[in-house]
Motif scaffolding. Structure first.
Motif, short mmCIF file in Angstrom:
data_model
loop_
_atom_site.label_atom_id
_atom_site.label_comp_id
_atom_site.label_asym_id
_atom_site.label_seq_id
_atom_site.Cartn_x
_atom_site.Cartn_y
_atom_site.Cartn_z
N LEU A 194 0.83 -1.21 0.00
CA LEU A 194 0.00 0.00 0.00
C LEU A 194 0.87 1.26 0.00
O LEU A 194 0.57 2.23 -0.70
CB LEU A 194 -0.92 -0.01 1.23
N ILE A 195 1.96 1.21 0.77
CA ILE A 195 2.85 2.37 0.83
C ILE A 195 3.47 2.64 -0.54
O ILE A 195 3.58 3.78 -0.98
CB ILE A 195 3.96 2.15 1.89
N ASN A 196 3.86 1.58 -1.22
CA ASN A 196 4.41 1.73 -2.57
C ASN A 196 3.40 2.38 -3.50
O ASN A 196 3.74 3.29 -4.27
CB ASN A 196 4.83 0.37 -3.12
N HIS A 197 2.16 1.94 -3.42
CA HIS A 197 1.13 2.49 -4.29
C HIS A 197 0.87 3.97 -3.97
O HIS A 197 0.68 4.78 -4.88
CB HIS A 197 -0.16 1.70 -4.15
N LEU A 198 0.88 4.29 -2.70
CA LEU A 198 0.63 5.68 -2.30
C LEU A 198 1.75 6.60 -2.79
O LEU A 198 1.51 7.78 -3.07
CB LEU A 198 0.50 5.78 -0.78
N VAL A 199 2.95 6.08 -2.88
CA VAL A 199 4.07 6.87 -3.41
C VAL A 199 4.01 6.95 -4.93
O VAL A 199 4.24 8.00 -5.53
CB VAL A 199 5.41 6.26 -2.95
N TYR A 200 3.67 5.82 -5.56
CA TYR A 200 3.69 5.76 -7.02
C TYR A 200 2.60 6.59 -7.69
O TYR A 200 2.81 7.12 -8.78
CB TYR A 200 3.56 4.30 -7.49
N ILE A 201 1.43 6.68 -7.07
CA ILE A 201 0.31 7.40 -7.70
C ILE A 201 0.66 8.86 -7.98
O ILE A 201 0.48 9.33 -9.12
CB ILE A 201 -0.96 7.28 -6.83
N PRO A 202 1.20 9.63 -7.01
CA PRO A 202 1.58 11.01 -7.34
C PRO A 202 2.72 11.10 -8.35
O PRO A 202 2.74 12.00 -9.19
CB PRO A 202 2.01 11.59 -5.98
N ILE A 250 -2.06 16.46 -10.38
CA ILE A 250 -1.22 16.04 -9.24
C ILE A 250 -2.01 16.18 -7.94
O ILE A 250 -1.94 15.31 -7.06
CB ILE A 250 0.07 16.89 -9.19
N ILE A 251 -2.78 17.28 -7.82
CA ILE A 251 -3.61 17.47 -6.63
C ILE A 251 -4.64 16.35 -6.51
O ILE A 251 -4.88 15.81 -5.42
CB ILE A 251 -4.32 18.84 -6.68
N LEU A 289 -6.61 11.24 -4.13
CA LEU A 289 -6.82 9.80 -4.28
C LEU A 289 -6.03 9.02 -3.24
O LEU A 289 -6.52 8.03 -2.69
CB LEU A 289 -6.42 9.38 -5.69
N ASP A 290 -4.81 9.46 -2.94
CA ASP A 290 -4.01 8.83 -1.89
C ASP A 290 -4.73 8.88 -0.55
O ASP A 290 -4.75 7.89 0.20
CB ASP A 290 -2.65 9.54 -1.78
N VAL A 291 -5.29 10.04 -0.24
CA VAL A 291 -6.01 10.21 1.03
C VAL A 291 -7.21 9.27 1.09
O VAL A 291 -7.45 8.61 2.12
CB VAL A 291 -6.46 11.67 1.22
N VAL A 292 -7.95 9.17 -0.01
CA VAL A 292 -9.13 8.30 -0.05
C VAL A 292 -8.73 6.83 0.12
O VAL A 292 -9.35 6.10 0.89
CB VAL A 292 -9.88 8.49 -1.39
N ILE A 293 -7.68 6.42 -0.57
CA ILE A 293 -7.22 5.02 -0.47
C ILE A 293 -6.75 4.72 0.95
O ILE A 293 -7.05 3.65 1.50
CB ILE A 293 -6.08 4.77 -1.48
#
Length: 268
Positions: free
Chosen positions: A203-211, A236-237, A242-246
């Motif tokens: 999950l951490i990887n995904h949260l970094v990769y999305i932005p 980007i915003i 999306l990171d916050v929602v996930i």
């Protein structure tokens, strides 16, 4: 021991000239005889007791043979594949050099035909890297970081090959976008890899990769004129939102599971 031979032959009868089967029987018989001597030295003198004990340690020698056969043939297959890859690689390199010279002398377009060799070598490197990813992924999880590095290099080498082809063979003035797209695809492929392999903290990887991917998309879409440079940064915003929602959904799901576990314990 005669009893060991009878036991082995009754479970694994001869099926013609099978060298691996013979080697396995020889190996198993030696192990059983060594085990017999070991038990005998411990003070047990009853031959039948020792024999029954050792036979009981090998209740399924058919399965033992299957595992032995799999390991031996896997080694032979790996050696054969390595030899084929070596021969194939040499033939491939000679092939693209001959093709390069033939096309160059026929067309006299030396300013473009060099691409045959360069992109040919890059495609060969992507093939070797993909083999590395496959091989290392079959190893222990601790080595998967190396496979991920190989995968990233694989994607980037391929993107450079496409970039060079587009730069030399087309009039596309913004071919550099392909390299940016390759960077984005590198993160996407790594995200897919960690999902497939079940890596912890994915999950951490995904949260970094999305932005990060959203930044690449902002550059690509703005350069192509799909988005305006002045407003495209909102992408980007949106990725941060999306990171916050996930993150919220993940915590909510974990909290729900925790409550279900607690409730089940209370019921018991």
């Amino acid at each position: 021991m005669e009893q060991f031979i009878k036991y082995i032959e009754s479970n694994l009868p001869d099926s013609g000239k099978n060298e691996l089967l013979f080697k396995f029987k020889r190996k198993l018989l030696d192990e059983m005889n060594e085990r017999y001597s070991e038990v005998l030295q411990r003070g047990i003198s009853n031959q039948k007791v020792i024999t029954d004990l050792i036979i009981s340690e090998h209740p399924d020698i058919e399965q033992e043979y299957k595992e032995f056969y799999k390991s031996k043939t896997a080694v032979a297959k790996a050696k054969r594949n390595a030899l084929l890859n070596l021969i194939g690689s040499v033939a491939y390199i000679f092939g693209i050099i001959i093709l390069f010279l033939a096309v160059s002398f026929i067309t006299h377009h030396w300013g473009q035909t060099w691409l045959i060799v360069v992109d040919g070598i890059l495609l060969w490197v992507t093939y070797l890297l993909s083999l590395g990813v496959k091989k290392i992924s079959s190893m222990r999880r601790i080595f998967h970081i190396i496979a991920r590095a190989f995968l990233a290099m694989d994607v980037m080498v391929m993107s450079v090959a496409v970039f060079l082809f587009t730069l030399v063979m087309t009039d596309f003035s913004k071919s550099w976008i392909i390299v940016i797209a390759g960077v984005a695809l590198m993160f996407v492929c790594d995200g897919i890899y960690i999902n497939v392999t079940g890596k912890k903290l994915k999950l951490i990887n995904h949260l970094v990769y999305i932005p990060v991917v959203s930044v690449m998309l902002y550059i690509i879409l703005s350069a192509l004129g799909v988005l305006a440079w002045s407003s495209g940064w909102l992408l980007i915003i949106l990725s941060l939102i999306l990171d916050v929602v996930i993150t919220y959904m993940s915590f909510a799901e974990n909290k729900k599971i925790k409550h279900e576990v607690i409730d089940s314990w209370k019921e018991n």
